[in-house]
Scaffold this active site. Structure first.
Site, PDB file in Angstrom:
ATOM      1  N   TYR A 173     -30.715  24.286  -1.777  1.00  0.00           N
ATOM      2  CA  TYR A 173     -29.651  25.097  -1.200  1.00  0.00           C
ATOM      3  C   TYR A 173     -29.031  26.064  -2.208  1.00  0.00           C
ATOM      4  O   TYR A 173     -28.748  27.202  -1.882  1.00  0.00           O
ATOM      5  CB  TYR A 173     -28.559  24.196  -0.613  1.00  0.00           C
ATOM      6  CG  TYR A 173     -29.039  23.405   0.575  1.00  0.00           C
ATOM      7  CD1 TYR A 173     -29.028  23.956   1.854  1.00  0.00           C
ATOM      8  CD2 TYR A 173     -29.542  22.111   0.428  1.00  0.00           C
ATOM      9  CE1 TYR A 173     -29.491  23.247   2.959  1.00  0.00           C
ATOM     10  CE2 TYR A 173     -30.007  21.403   1.517  1.00  0.00           C
ATOM     11  CZ  TYR A 173     -29.985  21.968   2.776  1.00  0.00           C
ATOM     12  OH  TYR A 173     -30.460  21.274   3.860  1.00  0.00           O
ATOM     13  N   GLU A 231     -33.514  12.703   0.056  1.00  0.00           N
ATOM     14  CA  GLU A 231     -32.452  12.901  -0.926  1.00  0.00           C
ATOM     15  C   GLU A 231     -31.839  11.593  -1.418  1.00  0.00           C
ATOM     16  O   GLU A 231     -30.645  11.323  -1.209  1.00  0.00           O
ATOM     17  CB  GLU A 231     -31.373  13.824  -0.356  1.00  0.00           C
ATOM     18  CG  GLU A 231     -31.906  15.210  -0.007  1.00  0.00           C
ATOM     19  CD  GLU A 231     -30.817  16.187   0.412  1.00  0.00           C
ATOM     20  OE1 GLU A 231     -29.633  15.772   0.503  1.00  0.00           O
ATOM     21  OE2 GLU A 231     -31.141  17.359   0.649  1.00  0.00           O
ATOM     22  N   HIS A 261     -32.757   8.580   6.197  1.00  0.00           N
ATOM     23  CA  HIS A 261     -31.878   9.716   5.940  1.00  0.00           C
ATOM     24  C   HIS A 261     -30.438   9.215   5.935  1.00  0.00           C
ATOM     25  O   HIS A 261     -29.624   9.587   6.782  1.00  0.00           O
ATOM     26  CB  HIS A 261     -32.094  10.802   6.988  1.00  0.00           C
ATOM     27  CG  HIS A 261     -31.596  12.159   6.579  1.00  0.00           C
ATOM     28  ND1 HIS A 261     -32.373  13.294   6.642  1.00  0.00           N
ATOM     29  CD2 HIS A 261     -30.398  12.566   6.097  1.00  0.00           C
ATOM     30  CE1 HIS A 261     -31.673  14.344   6.231  1.00  0.00           C
ATOM     31  NE2 HIS A 261     -30.466  13.917   5.899  1.00  0.00           N
ATOM     32  N   ARG A 295     -39.449  18.039  11.655  1.00  0.00           N
ATOM     33  CA  ARG A 295     -39.139  16.896  10.801  1.00  0.00           C
ATOM     34  C   ARG A 295     -37.870  16.226  11.307  1.00  0.00           C
ATOM     35  O   ARG A 295     -36.814  16.862  11.418  1.00  0.00           O
ATOM     36  CB  ARG A 295     -38.943  17.362   9.351  1.00  0.00           C
ATOM     37  CG  ARG A 295     -38.509  16.255   8.409  1.00  0.00           C
ATOM     38  CD  ARG A 295     -38.265  16.765   6.994  1.00  0.00           C
ATOM     39  NE  ARG A 295     -37.665  15.703   6.199  1.00  0.00           N
ATOM     40  CZ  ARG A 295     -36.525  15.802   5.516  1.00  0.00           C
ATOM     41  NH1 ARG A 295     -35.855  16.939   5.501  1.00  0.00           N
ATOM     42  NH2 ARG A 295     -36.049  14.777   4.850  1.00  0.00           N
ATOM     43  N   ASN A 354     -35.974  19.841  -1.212  1.00  0.00           N
ATOM     44  CA  ASN A 354     -34.824  20.382  -0.482  1.00  0.00           C
ATOM     45  C   ASN A 354     -34.012  21.239  -1.440  1.00  0.00           C
ATOM     46  O   ASN A 354     -33.701  20.806  -2.559  1.00  0.00           O
ATOM     47  CB  ASN A 354     -33.947  19.258   0.056  1.00  0.00           C
ATOM     48  CG  ASN A 354     -34.658  18.373   1.058  1.00  0.00           C
ATOM     49  OD1 ASN A 354     -35.799  18.623   1.438  1.00  0.00           O
ATOM     50  ND2 ASN A 354     -33.986  17.328   1.499  1.00  0.00           N
ATOM     51  N   GLU A 364     -36.200  21.073   3.347  1.00  0.00           N
ATOM     52  CA  GLU A 364     -34.884  21.550   3.806  1.00  0.00           C
ATOM     53  C   GLU A 364     -34.534  22.812   3.048  1.00  0.00           C
ATOM     54  O   GLU A 364     -34.701  22.891   1.829  1.00  0.00           O
ATOM     55  CB  GLU A 364     -33.771  20.519   3.558  1.00  0.00           C
ATOM     56  CG  GLU A 364     -33.737  19.354   4.511  1.00  0.00           C
ATOM     57  CD  GLU A 364     -32.509  18.472   4.286  1.00  0.00           C
ATOM     58  OE1 GLU A 364     -31.465  18.990   3.817  1.00  0.00           O
ATOM     59  OE2 GLU A 364     -32.600  17.278   4.576  1.00  0.00           O
TER      60      GLU A 364
END
Length: 476
Positions: A301, A170, A125, A81, A299, A377
């Site tokens: 984290y 995002e 992005h 990606r 995504n 992600e």
């Protein structure tokens, strides 16, 4: 039973990939017609990035892409990606494309296909052409219209060979870190502008989706990648649960509401009424935004832990989104307290909690039943350093990936249609306002020589990609 006896195995067609973004890796910012993006301007503004770092060279992927694709192939990746630099393709954000810019992406895609790696293109992005920002940027409706034209250009140029497309990466960061807290480009600190930007990013997604579909073969898929927050209350008191609702609306509902359901949350309107009346949402906008999607990118984290505040909070926020005197949470959400979740942390200070990824996947499985999910992600930054023999060992990252991939497999076992995982990131790179001080890569980059060295996590992940089975976290 021990993991060695009961291996964690993924479905045979599961995609194993890695992800990058244009400004973080390409460099060559003045070559072949490319003009400045907002990140060129921001990173060259004193005080905006750690050490004054910028992406002028980054890791020189523009000139080294063949070697980087060879590296991916050597790791056994089945998907990659990457994002397109809008100002490399359409320097002013308007008008015809620059063929030299398009040719780079054609060459990259052809190289990937020759090595059996499936390309997934992200159109945006965070690197808006500076000329569009000079005209008002994402707070202006015109930017969404320009994005649709750009999407059409890319669909026509690469739609014959790229099947997987992502409109935005995002959008929360673009809107709220770019226009409210100012820790991301363009560095503005205007709560109203941030909310206007969020709506026009939504509109860009809808218009861009329609433009892609009109320009490409019907077999191609269109998705969006959201960094939806897993928002948890510090306690179960009504006040803390209300704080969760405020943050969830501004982190998640502001995007998935219109994109997936065709409506903004009413609670969002109430919580932001002191900032805006949302009159920039025009008749017909929600129908334009609410285009059917072929997949959803998530995504993840770290989770978010919040509570209510009796008074407006003072001092830094523990929300993990950089230091600023200005909040990325407009309206009543600015009065919510953020807390550091317990547990081990990455170099970013983010708590490691794989249960958040599982919970996120299951939430969207229920929210959008039947919509395939990709983890677009997931990864961690650590203070990686080469050994005396040049090898780079990062057992912490392996443990992080092992735990999060187990969480993905658990979600699949519970009925989630997760079809792929993209490690963030393929290699160390320019980490936005943190400059080159945070290393997320599975491949180590010596920033002096730009030499690439797969870390032990890359070798471990290679085993996963080749076998579809998780080896123990201590196996390399």
């Amino acid at each position: 039973m021990p993991e060695s006896i009961t291996p964690v195995t993924f479905p045979p067609a599961f995609l194993w990939g890695a992800a990058t973004s244009a400004y973080q890796i390409e460099g060559a910012v003045r070559e072949d017609g490319r003009t400045p993006s907002i990140w060129d301007t921001f990173s060259h503004t004193p005080g905006k990035t750690a050490g004054g770092d910028h992406g002028d060279i980054a890791v020189d992927h523009y000139h080294r892409y063949r070697d980087d694709v060879e590296l991916m192939a050597g790791l056994g990746l089945s998907a990659y990606r990457f994002s397109v630099s809008w100002s490399r393709v359409q320097p002013t954000g308007r008008g015809p494309a620059v063929q030299r810019g398009l040719d780079f992406y054609r060459r990259l895609v052809d190289e990937l296909l020759e090595r059996g790696i499936k390309p997934a293109v992200t159109l945006y992005h965070w690197d808006l052409p500076q000329e569009l920002e000079d005209a008002g940027g994402w707070p202006e409706r015109e930017t969404a219209l320009r994005f649709a034209e750009y999407a059409q250009i890319m669909g026509e140029a690469l739609g014959d060979r790229v099947e997987s497309w992502i409109t935005l990466n995002e959008p929360w960061c673009s809107a709220f870190l770019g226009y409210a807290s100012g820790v991301h480009a363009p560095g503005r600190t205007e709560p109203l502008a941030a909310l206007r930007a969020a709506h026009h990013l939504n509109l860009a997604h809808g218009l861009g989706t329609s433009a892609l579909r009109a320009a490409m073969p019907a077999r191609n898929t269109v998705a969006v990648s959201l960094n939806s927050s897993v928002v948890r209350p510090l306690s179960q008191t009504p006040a803390d649960l209300a704080a969760v609702q405020k943050i969830d609306d501004l982190a998640n509902g502001v995007f998935h509401g219109p994109m997936l359901r065709g409506a903004y949350p009413e609670t969002l309107f109430a919580a932001t009424s002191s900032v805006t009346d949302w009159s920039y949402v025009l008749d017909g906008d929600l129908a334009l935004i609410n285009q059917p999607l072929d997949a959803l990118g998530l995504n993840y984290y770290t989770p978010t832990l919040v509570s209510a505040a009796e008074d407006k909070p003072n001092g830094p926020r523990a929300d993990g989104h950089g230091a600023s005197d200005f909040s990325p949470w407009p309206g009543e959400a600015d009065e919510v307290l953020f807390h550091q979740s317990p547990g081990e942390r990455t170099e970013m200070g983010w708590t490691i909690d794989p249960t958040g990824l599982h919970d996120l996947i299951m939430r969207y499985t229920k929210l959008a039943p039947g919509l395939p999910i990709y983890v677009t992600e997931n990864g961690a930054a650590y203070d990686d350093k080469p050994e005396s023999d040049g090898s780079v060992h990062d057992p912490e990252r392996i443990a992080y990936l092992h735990g999060h991939l187990r969480a993905v497999r658990r979600a699949i076992a519970e009925g989630a249609d997760v079809r792929g995982y993209y490690l963030w990131s393929l290699m160390d790179n320019f980490e936005w306002a943190y400059g080159y001080g945070k290393r997320f890569g599975a491949v180590y980059v010596d920033y002096a020589t730009l030499a690439r060295t797969p870390k032990s996590s890359a070798l471990w992940y290679s085993r996963v990609a080749r076998t579809g089975t998780l080896p123990p976290a201590n196996a390399v």
